[in-house]
Design an enzyme around this catalytic site. Structure first.
Site, PDB file in Angstrom:
ATOM      1  N   GLY A 169       0.792  -1.223   0.000  1.00 45.70           N
ATOM      2  CA  GLY A 169       0.000   0.000   0.000  1.00 45.70           C
ATOM      3  C   GLY A 169       0.824   1.272   0.000  1.00 45.70           C
ATOM      4  N   ILE A 198       0.520  -5.577  -8.839  1.00 36.36           N
ATOM      5  CA  ILE A 198      -0.775  -5.692  -9.513  1.00 36.36           C
ATOM      6  C   ILE A 198      -1.265  -4.276  -9.784  1.00 36.36           C
ATOM      7  CG2 ILE A 198      -3.151  -6.507  -9.413  1.00 36.36           C
ATOM      8  CD1 ILE A 198      -2.282  -8.780  -7.677  1.00 36.36           C
ATOM      9  N   ASP A 257     -10.277  -6.956   0.020  1.00 37.69           N
ATOM     10  CA  ASP A 257      -9.251  -7.797   0.606  1.00 37.69           C
ATOM     11  C   ASP A 257      -9.785  -8.261   1.958  1.00 37.69           C
ATOM     12  OD1 ASP A 257      -6.910  -9.103   1.068  1.00 37.69           O
ATOM     13  OD2 ASP A 257      -5.638  -7.335   1.143  1.00 37.69           O
ATOM     14  N   SER A 265      -3.480 -15.653   3.788  1.00 32.09           N
ATOM     15  CA  SER A 265      -2.598 -15.605   2.636  1.00 32.09           C
ATOM     16  C   SER A 265      -1.150 -15.323   3.058  1.00 32.09           C
ATOM     17  CB  SER A 265      -3.116 -14.526   1.686  1.00 32.09           C
ATOM     18  OG  SER A 265      -2.080 -13.925   0.989  1.00 32.09           O
TER      19      SER A 265
END
Lengths: 505, 505
Positions: A169, A198, A257, A265
């Protein structure tokens, strides 16, 4: 029913076939149902698409995924009959109704995700159920374990395995390039798997790729780590916790998310490589993923609890994410900044202090010292970090003698200067990223942004605020156009916007 | 970027293209992003798939939907550039966070759904957000209006337009075949659009199709209704409230039916045909969609409120849905039973009384009488229902002189007899449907189940409980096998199951 194959030359990432409407009715299935496709004693379960007009009666459209699995060629004959949906779909429905998953149920679902047995609709339902209904810690633990067990794992015969992770972020966060060699130079093992960008301008894997090969298999990761103590590889080239990649394909387009997914994850990847001590970087602030320290602390507590359940020692660093880390954003620029910092042993304090701080946390967790920061600083200042970094680069097939000045930056450049005198009050993360991406990052390695002035620094009229780098002129133009309209560096006294936006004649 | 088309000869129901991974990175998009595909001055926005290995660099896989729209042939050159996602996706995210939609936002989303602008992931997110977060009545009203406005509508110049609808869930519910002609015979207009079976053994459209053409356009529906007062058409052949069809494609595989969607879907169809008075059949009980009268009353209240907002006069009939209506399940069997009831003017009370009850409700709502049931009964007993039904069949291209005995049933038959003496305590809806579907319904019109004994009726050993009809021997065998293992008609005193299921040696 016997049908003749028309091969559809494309992979859709799951087993899927297209039927004529009449044949589907005859078999008794509609869109979204499952059929078993059998040929020569082998079979797969595939989801049904109804092809409007293009698949004739007696034909079946077979996507490449199924064609390869069953070795079906154009005109091949297959047997098709209806089967029920995977039990996972019923389990996902249960969660939609607010129920709690059992350990076995989560295992079943994660296995179906990894084996591409769920359609996009079903996978989306799983992710959204986790987002809206949520999971308790038992479920998160079970999901994490299932994600570990359904992928590759690494076991080291000896040594203390540690790892670090950032929830992301904040742009320019190239700290792993400094933390990994510093930690490895102290004798710890740090087999770091990183992601590619991404939505950002450069993931750690993109940045490392400027200097070395990051497409490493699990056995290469193990081998290199055993040899030099550390590695910075792209996780996507491995089969570590593969459920995560599938789940991201749904999260990304919705820009969500879910917390259970985020926790599982990260921790599944750490669990799969056998890490004992894990430092997690949680950037907070305006423009970061989490708005403030309180939210960061909440997430940190969740990571620690999940770690406890998995027998992983977790510490979190809540860090400042309200402006980029260091002065560069974009693969080559970031690789250059990190390498130059290690060469010069001085430079951007936000990058240096953060890197040493996290490396120091890891030293303390691993019990090497009670003053981790000082130990990290010593290794760094003695040139151990640089030496180890060169070893890692070489072990990953790069040039072990590379200098920061060797790193090629985009030739197309544009400097945006300040029109005002004042102090910088803000560097806007999202605009910096957008400019770097418009300029070509992460695909064009040499593209990106150099930030001359960060928050609190004083600027005079005509002094540069940012330099935009690109490999292609038209991309530079797009980036400059956006940057002029949407200034990423805000100087005190600037008029930010005008309403209504008219010009005096 | 200029790319050369490889046509993928299949329609996927939305604009979608497949890119090589490198080209996608060059354009700056990943899976799930959007690109604009332009050719000769026309363009569409398409979602991106990443084709692993099969689309070479410089190529683009173009699904038929895009190929037709832009008239692209194999090898055609197209211009491709990134565009942002439809604003609907951001709006759906808002709902995931618990916010309320505005009228304009719902309009935007429904338009995108109708124009196939949303991917399956995005559409699933919309439906699940409505399921889990919910909507208030403002939102449901706005969604209904948007669904009406984005499809075809019918306006009648004169006459009182009425309609009926069943929320489904109970097999054998062929009441529309009796209600529509009875209502039309009283001078009201009833342009009924019905559905085909998805999970049931026969939808009203499947049943009517045994006798007449149900694939009618909106202008045919209007014309026939003006001519004879009523019609029974398949809604799927029209473009009335088309958003609903797209939404069902997501609801069905998840077996969910979010309340806002259910309400909007029903009422949009009624609003679109200009109905003033609408009767809604809500079957409740064991094996129906709703378990009891209390739940039925709740849904009824919601229908009435939504009707009030849309200026539609709604009344609901909460009916017994715990066993099939009448004695038949399956298209031809049901058409035959309804027609025979009108010919004989007597027969199954559950079918006759329910049909007249709902027709009567409509008469009262339309202000024709204060004793609706009696009026309906009189029309029925006078043969007006039958006469009008024949007119409707003929207007829809069927044989206006058809007799119930002319209707062909499946030649393959099997009778299951009772082994016991006793009273029937249960007829299990789900098992009856499964048997009829295994026997070939709804695709094989002659397939289905005749129920000789319903709840409360007394049976002796050797007396028939059900007869299974099929058109194909192997389908009959499958149905019989299931029916023997899973008895659909339960006689008092029967042992239902045994634990553990062993045999005495």
């Amino acid at each position: 029913m016997k049908l003749t194959a028309t091969i559809l030359p494309i992979k859709v990432g799951r087993y899927s076939v297209a039927l004529n409407k009449e044949d589907a009715a005859e078999i008794g299935v509609v869109e979204g149902d499952r059929v078993r496709i059998a040929r020569r004693g082998r079979s797969v379960s595939a989801s049904v698409q109804i092809a409007t007009g293009l698949i004739a009666r007696g034909k079946i459209g077979v996507y490449q995924d199924v064609a390869e699995e069953l070795e079906i060629g154009e005109g091949g004959e297959v047997e098709v009959y209806p089967v029920s949906r995977p039990v996972s779909v019923e389990l996902i429905r249960k969660k939609l109704e607010g129920k709690k998953f059992t350990r076995d149920e989560l295992r079943e679902i994660i296995e179906d995700i990894v084996e591409n047995n769920l359609t996009e609709v079903e996978l989306t339902a799983f992710v959204l159920a986790n987002y809206l209904v949520g999971m308790d810690f038992d479920e998160i633990e079970w999901m994490t374990r299932a994600m570990i067990d359904t992928g590759e794992t690494i076991e080291f015969d000896k040594g203390i395995v540690v790892d670090k992770h950032s929830i992301g972020g904040v742009p320019g966060n190239k700290v792993s390039l400094i933390i990994v060699p510093t930690v490895a130079s102290a004798g710890l093992l740090i087999p770091k798997t990183a992601s590619r960008a991404i939505t950002s301008a450069s993931g750690t894997a993109d940045t490392m790729e400027v200097l070395a090969n990051v497409n490493l298999s699990v056995s290469e990761i193990k081998e290199i780590t055993e040899e030099v103590g550390g590695v910075i590889a792209w996780g996507g080239a491995t089969n570590i916790a593969p459920a995560d990649d599938r789940i991201i394909r749904v999260e990304y387009p919705l820009s969500i998310d879910p917390r259970p997914q985020l926790l599982a994850s990260v921790m599944a990847k750490k669990g799969a490589i056998g890490a004992r001590h894990v430092a997690i970087d949680i950037p907070v602030g305006n423009g970061a993923k989490l708005p403030n320290v309180a939210e960061g602390r909440k997430l940190a507590g969740e990571f620690v609890e999940l770690g406890r359940r998995l027998n992983l020692n977790v510490s979190c660093a809540i860090t400042n994410g309200s402006q980029p880390i260091g002065r560069t954003v974009g693969p080559a620029l970031e690789a250059r900044e990190a390498l130059k910092l290690m060469e010069d042993r001085q430079g951007s304090s936000s990058l240096l202090e953060k890197s040493l701080g996290i490396a120091g946390m890891i030293f303390e967790m691993a019990g090497l010292t009670s003053s981790g920061y000082e130990m990290a600083k010593e290794l760094f200042m003695n040139g151990k970090s640089l030496e180890k970094f060169r070893q890692i680069v070489e072990a990953q097939g790069g040039d072990g003698n590379v200098k920061s000045d060797d790193i090629r930056l985009g030739e197309e450049r544009y400097v945006i200067e300040s029109k005002f005198e004042g102090a910088v009050v803000d560097v806007i993360n999202s605009r910096i990223v957008k400019i770097a991406r418009l300029a070509g990052a992460p695909k064009d390695k040499g593209a990106g942004v150099y930030i001359h002035k960060k928050r609190g620094e004083v600027v005079k009229p005509g002094e540069p605020l940012i330099t935009i780098y690109a490999e292609k002129g038209w991309k530079l133009n797009n980036a400059v156009e956006f940057a002029v309209e949407n200034p990423p560096v805000i100087v005190s006294g600037m008029i930010l916007e005008r309403y209504p936006s008219f010009k005096y004649v």
